[in-house]
Design an enzyme around this catalytic site. Structure first.
Site, mmCIF file in Angstrom:
data_model
loop_
_atom_site.group_PDB
_atom_site.id
_atom_site.type_symbol
_atom_site.label_atom_id
_atom_site.label_comp_id
_atom_site.label_asym_id
_atom_site.label_seq_id
_atom_site.Cartn_x
_atom_site.Cartn_y
_atom_site.Cartn_z
ATOM 1 N N ARG A 76 0.844 -1.192 0.000
ATOM 2 C CA ARG A 76 0.000 0.000 0.000
ATOM 3 C C ARG A 76 0.884 1.250 0.000
ATOM 4 O O ARG A 76 1.933 1.287 0.630
ATOM 5 C CB ARG A 76 -0.923 0.027 1.224
ATOM 6 C CG ARG A 76 -2.123 -0.899 1.105
ATOM 7 C CD ARG A 76 -3.039 -0.798 2.308
ATOM 8 N NE ARG A 76 -2.366 -1.238 3.516
ATOM 9 C CZ ARG A 76 -1.818 -0.466 4.423
ATOM 10 N NH1 ARG A 76 -1.891 0.852 4.317
ATOM 11 N NH2 ARG A 76 -1.222 -0.977 5.472
ATOM 12 N N TYR A 204 -1.837 -3.279 -6.715
ATOM 13 C CA TYR A 204 -1.593 -3.977 -5.443
ATOM 14 C C TYR A 204 -2.833 -4.028 -4.546
ATOM 15 O O TYR A 204 -3.533 -3.020 -4.389
ATOM 16 C CB TYR A 204 -0.438 -3.324 -4.654
ATOM 17 C CG TYR A 204 -0.360 -3.910 -3.257
ATOM 18 C CD1 TYR A 204 0.147 -5.191 -3.058
ATOM 19 C CD2 TYR A 204 -0.887 -3.235 -2.155
ATOM 20 C CE1 TYR A 204 0.150 -5.775 -1.804
ATOM 21 C CE2 TYR A 204 -0.883 -3.814 -0.892
ATOM 22 C CZ TYR A 204 -0.361 -5.084 -0.717
ATOM 23 O OH TYR A 204 -0.379 -5.656 0.519
ATOM 24 N N LYS A 213 -9.764 -2.222 1.933
ATOM 25 C CA LYS A 213 -9.478 -1.094 2.815
ATOM 26 C C LYS A 213 -10.265 0.150 2.398
ATOM 27 O O LYS A 213 -10.711 0.931 3.245
ATOM 28 C CB LYS A 213 -7.970 -0.808 2.839
ATOM 29 C CG LYS A 213 -7.137 -1.971 3.409
ATOM 30 C CD LYS A 213 -7.682 -2.411 4.716
ATOM 31 C CE LYS A 213 -6.851 -3.305 5.604
ATOM 32 N NZ LYS A 213 -5.944 -4.286 5.166
ATOM 33 N N ASP A 282 -9.291 -9.717 8.966
ATOM 34 C CA ASP A 282 -8.809 -8.365 8.651
ATOM 35 C C ASP A 282 -9.810 -7.257 8.971
ATOM 36 O O ASP A 282 -9.402 -6.182 9.385
ATOM 37 C CB ASP A 282 -8.422 -8.291 7.168
ATOM 38 C CG ASP A 282 -7.468 -7.144 6.852
ATOM 39 O OD1 ASP A 282 -6.478 -6.989 7.589
ATOM 40 O OD2 ASP A 282 -7.728 -6.406 5.888
ATOM 41 N N ARG A 374 1.994 -12.227 -0.691
ATOM 42 C CA ARG A 374 0.671 -12.551 -0.127
ATOM 43 C C ARG A 374 0.043 -13.753 -0.810
ATOM 44 O O ARG A 374 0.424 -14.132 -1.915
ATOM 45 C CB ARG A 374 -0.258 -11.338 -0.294
ATOM 46 C CG ARG A 374 0.255 -10.082 0.428
ATOM 47 C CD ARG A 374 -0.705 -9.569 1.442
ATOM 48 N NE ARG A 374 -0.106 -8.581 2.325
ATOM 49 C CZ ARG A 374 -0.640 -8.255 3.497
ATOM 50 N NH1 ARG A 374 -1.743 -8.834 3.926
ATOM 51 N NH2 ARG A 374 -0.071 -7.343 4.271
HETATM 52 P P1 GTP Z 1 -2.473 -7.727 7.386
HETATM 53 O O1 GTP Z 1 -3.012 -8.756 6.455
HETATM 54 O O2 GTP Z 1 -1.359 -6.936 6.764
HETATM 55 O O3 GTP Z 1 -3.499 -6.840 7.981
HETATM 56 O O4 GTP Z 1 -1.672 -8.503 8.551
HETATM 57 P P2 GTP Z 1 -2.070 -9.448 9.791
HETATM 58 O O5 GTP Z 1 -2.314 -8.623 10.992
HETATM 59 O O6 GTP Z 1 -3.128 -10.416 9.393
HETATM 60 O O7 GTP Z 1 -0.687 -10.222 10.056
HETATM 61 P P3 GTP Z 1 -0.307 -11.766 9.942
HETATM 62 O O8 GTP Z 1 -1.101 -12.638 10.857
HETATM 63 O O9 GTP Z 1 -0.299 -12.136 8.506
HETATM 64 O O10 GTP Z 1 1.187 -11.765 10.496
HETATM 65 C C1 GTP Z 1 2.218 -11.009 9.925
HETATM 66 C C2 GTP Z 1 3.559 -11.591 10.315
HETATM 67 O O11 GTP Z 1 3.681 -11.678 11.734
HETATM 68 C C3 GTP Z 1 3.794 -12.997 9.762
HETATM 69 O O12 GTP Z 1 5.098 -13.063 9.277
HETATM 70 C C4 GTP Z 1 3.625 -13.879 10.972
HETATM 71 O O13 GTP Z 1 4.390 -15.059 10.876
HETATM 72 C C5 GTP Z 1 4.067 -12.978 12.128
HETATM 73 N N1 GTP Z 1 3.355 -13.333 13.393
HETATM 74 C C6 GTP Z 1 2.026 -13.515 13.559
HETATM 75 N N2 GTP Z 1 1.726 -13.876 14.828
HETATM 76 C C7 GTP Z 1 2.897 -13.915 15.500
HETATM 77 C C8 GTP Z 1 3.254 -14.230 16.864
HETATM 78 O O14 GTP Z 1 2.421 -14.553 17.703
HETATM 79 N N3 GTP Z 1 4.576 -14.135 17.171
HETATM 80 C C9 GTP Z 1 5.529 -13.787 16.258
HETATM 81 N N4 GTP Z 1 6.802 -13.739 16.652
HETATM 82 N N5 GTP Z 1 5.229 -13.495 14.960
HETATM 83 C C10 GTP Z 1 3.936 -13.556 14.584
HETATM 84 C C1 SPV Z 2 -2.957 -4.534 5.188
HETATM 85 O O1 SPV Z 2 -2.026 -3.898 4.651
HETATM 86 O O2 SPV Z 2 -3.394 -4.236 6.324
HETATM 87 C C2 SPV Z 2 -3.587 -5.673 4.487
HETATM 88 C C3 SPV Z 2 -3.230 -5.893 3.084
HETATM 89 O O3 SPV Z 2 -4.420 -6.347 5.062
HETATM 90 S S1 SPV Z 2 -4.014 -4.736 2.047
HETATM 91 O O4 SPV Z 2 -5.143 -5.391 1.401
HETATM 92 O O5 SPV Z 2 -3.058 -4.320 1.054
HETATM 93 O O6 SPV Z 2 -4.489 -3.610 2.820
HETATM 94 MN MN MN Z 3 -4.979 -5.506 7.044
#
Ligand code: GTP
Ligand code: SPV
Ligand code: MN
Length: 590
Positions: A76, A204, A213, A282, A374
């Site tokens: 983004r 993207y 979003k 999300d 992703r």
């Molecule tokens: P968006 O889709 O961008 O909104 O992200 P999200 O909040 O869903 O994040 P996501 O769960 O995909 O995690 C992002 C990164 O953080 C990944 O590389 C995970 O492996 C890492 N991660 C998630 N949970 C944990 C945790 O409990 N501990 C650690 N150390 N890393 C974590």
């Molecule tokens: C984030 O950036 O918080 C996401 C991926 O969940 S996007 O759809 O690009 O916003």
């Molecule tokens: Mn997000």
């Protein structure tokens, strides 16, 4: 006039708007999407022909494809994202702003003829369950077949949306064109007063899948303010205890800070009989129910999740759901036509192409997959998918978590004293930046409610709206702060995270019911370490003590930066937030 394919909808407002936009963008053809299986096959074939998608090994990964984006278009772009209201103050210091007339004018010049020689796809989509009074319809125009195929996974797309809309004019007008993918000619603009989004120059995720979003957060947050509900950057999960009771929890963490992982965690070995039910990773829309509780729906239908860090040890449910019908974006490609990323189960491959399509040397310092690579996949493919996702009224929420990535200072978990204090905990959320947005990574920035990039109006008014929910929600969820990311001085994570986070959810649920052992501190209620211990958790007493320690001096130093941040909102800063800031300062002094 462009030629037309597919079935033209009977809604005259939709047809008129599409014709107007087509007259500006001048596509070769207009294609009306119906969301059918046959259409998906047809469009996938087109995407492979144009190079938007590369088929992966169909034996190992049936229905899976790889997309490589332009090198300058991998995350983004918050600096190019605008809220275009008449008054700058409506957008607030939290948004980039342009007057609507100026921005329509600037973007119209870029859209003008941008689809020459291309197909304009019309995507009707529904956010929320069919027939729910809370659901919203959007129509997205795009010249990217990759966007169409992603929207098909991420939303309820096609006829269902048009049926929900009927003859109404009440839909979000989402116009998107890749144009020439030039950063200098890239804008993501929101017009809340027109229920309209214009995005140009990017393909993207968050910039181009306008349902996500742009609609479900920026436009919806403003609708929520007007109509008395909340649109939030939150995952939704049901936690079932061994005696069969299910409590639903929402969690707002900034981008790439753990929502997807928490929403589908696998209980640790020491917590037999616990079950997880995944509703969303999300976005949540929250409304006050007749019972005075907050009820949540996930308006989306799929996951657009972070690949790196996803493996069988960290997120086995994700690994299971990525075996078929998945679109991978900017991951590495192995010589056998399968995919790889940092944190994958398999060791670094010797003969792979990196996310750019260049040969990758496992000894090189560059990552094979982009840090923000992703996967896009249907929610229903998650092994812990909950059919409650379909419920028009959603699920009742027991607790809300605000989480961030903080190496120091912020304890593993603590509970607010009240809804007002909980709102303050959200408003003071700060987190280290990640690769999900362009710019520096690892820098602590304030990201209130994990909504800094997504709140479609003045954040001060948004906090006031949060505070006002308590007037109608007589039984609101309890509010907590969490931080899975504390590190030792050597840089090692102190908390094992992932499945083990269920131990924290257990304490959260106990506290939400008025039980659970806690200690009162100036920042909130912190768990007694014994309540996090549980069977099988491999962590030293010293680390556990550190995880829940409250560093009074550190928090005191934080007070000044909090008030400096709040000052930016001037008269829009609600009294309740000021009160909580003062109360915290007093408690830290005492
Ligand atoms: P968006 O889709 O961008 O909104 O992200 P999200 O909040 O869903 O994040 P996501 O769960 O995909 O995690 C992002 C990164 O953080 C990944 O590389 C995970 O492996 C890492 N991660 C998630 N949970 C944990 C945790 O409990 N501990 C650690 N150390 N890393 C974590
Ligand atoms: C984030 O950036 O918080 C996401 C991926 O969940 S996007 O759809 O690009 O916003
Ligand atoms: Mn997000």
């Amino acid at each position: 006039m462009s030629k037309s394919a597919g079935t033209t909808p009977s809604n005259a407002h939709v047809v008129k708007w599409v014709q107007e936009m087509a007259a500006m963008c001048r596509p070769e053809e207009i294609f009306w999407c119906d969301g059918s299986e046959a259409e998906k096959e047809n469009l996938t074939r087109v995407a492979v022909e144009t190079g938007d998608l590369m088929p992966l090994n169909q034996q190992a990964l049936p229905g899976c494809y790889l997309h490589r984006s332009a090198l300058n278009d991998v995350a983004r772009t918050e600096n190019l994202t605008f809220v275009c209201t008449e008054e700058k103050e409506e957008a607030g210091p939290n948004n980039n702003w342009m007057p609507p007339a100026e921005s329509y004018d600037r973007l119209a010049k870029i859209f003008s003829g941008s689809m020459r020689g291309r197909t304009l796809y019309v995507i009707p989509f529904l956010m929320g369950p069919a027939g729910s009074p809370f659901s919203k319809v959007g129509i997205q125009i795009t010249d990217s077949v990759y966007v169409v195929l992603n929207m098909r996974l991420m939303t309820r797309m096609g006829e269902m949306a048009l049926d929900h809309l009927g003859g109404s004019d009440d839909f979000t007008r989402c116009l998107h064109s890749k144009a020439d993918l030039d950063m200098e000619r890239r804008f993501i603009c929101h017009y809340p007063q027109d229920n309209t989004i214009w995005s140009v120059g990017s393909g993207y995720g968050g910039n181009a899948l306008l349902a996500k979003k742009c609609l479900a957060l920026r436009i919806a947050s403003k609708l929520g303010q007007r109509e008395g509900w909340l649109a939030e950057h939150m995952m939704v999960v049901g936690v079932e205890s061994p005696d069969g009771e299910i409590n639903y929890i929402c969690g707002a963490f900034p981008s790439a800070c753990g929502k997807t992982n928490l929403a589908m965690l696998v209980p640790p070995a020491g917590m037999k009989g616990w079950k997880i039910h995944t509703l969303g990773d999300d976005i949540a829309w929250l409304r006050v129910g007749a019972d005075g509780r907050l009820w949540a729906i996930n308006p989306e239908a799929g996951f657009f999740g972070v690949a790196p860090g996803t493996g069988s040890k960290t997120n086995p449910n994700a690994m299971a759901m990525l075996k078929k019908d998945t679109i991978f974006t900017n991951v590495a490609l192995r010589s056998d036509g399968t995919v790889w990323w940092e944190g994958h189960d398999d060791p670094p491959p010797n003969h792979a192409q990196d996310w750019r399509g260049k040969p990758w040397d496992p000894n090189s310092r560059n990552t094979a997959a982009h840090a923000n690579s992703r996967f896009t996949v249907s929610l229903k493919q998650c092994p812990t998918y909950s059919s409650e996702w379909e419920k028009p009224q959603g699920v009742p929420i027991s607790a809300i978590l605000f989480g961030g990535r903080r190496q120091k200072l912020v304890p593993l978990v603590f509970q607010s004293f009240s809804w007002q204090h909980g709102t303050f905990l959200g408003a003071t959320l700060a987190s280290e930046t990640t690769a999900a947005a362009t710019g520096d990574v690892g820098v602590v920035r304030r990201d209130p409610m994990a909504m800094l990039p997504f709140c479609g109006y003045n954040m001060g008014d948004y906090w006031a709206h949060w505070l006002s929910m308590a007037k109608r929600a007589t039984n609101p969820p309890k509010v907590f702060r969490v931080n899975w990311f504390q590190r030792s001085d050597q840089g090692k994570f102190l908390w094992p995270g992932f499945g083990e986070n269920l131990r924290v959810l257990h304490w959260v649920i106990e506290r939400s019911k008025g039980a659970g052992q806690a200690q009162e501190t100036p920042i909130g209620y912190v768990p007694k370490v014994a309540s996090l211990r549980g069977e099988g958790v491999k962590i030293s007493q010293a680390d556990l003590d550190q995880l829940v320690a409250v560093d009074r001096n550190g928090w005191k130093q934080n007070l000044k930066s909090q008030s400096e941040y709040f000052d930016k909102f001037g008269d829009h800063l609600p009294a309740g937030i000021k009160e909580e800031h003062k109360a915290l300062a007093d408690r830290l002094k005492a």
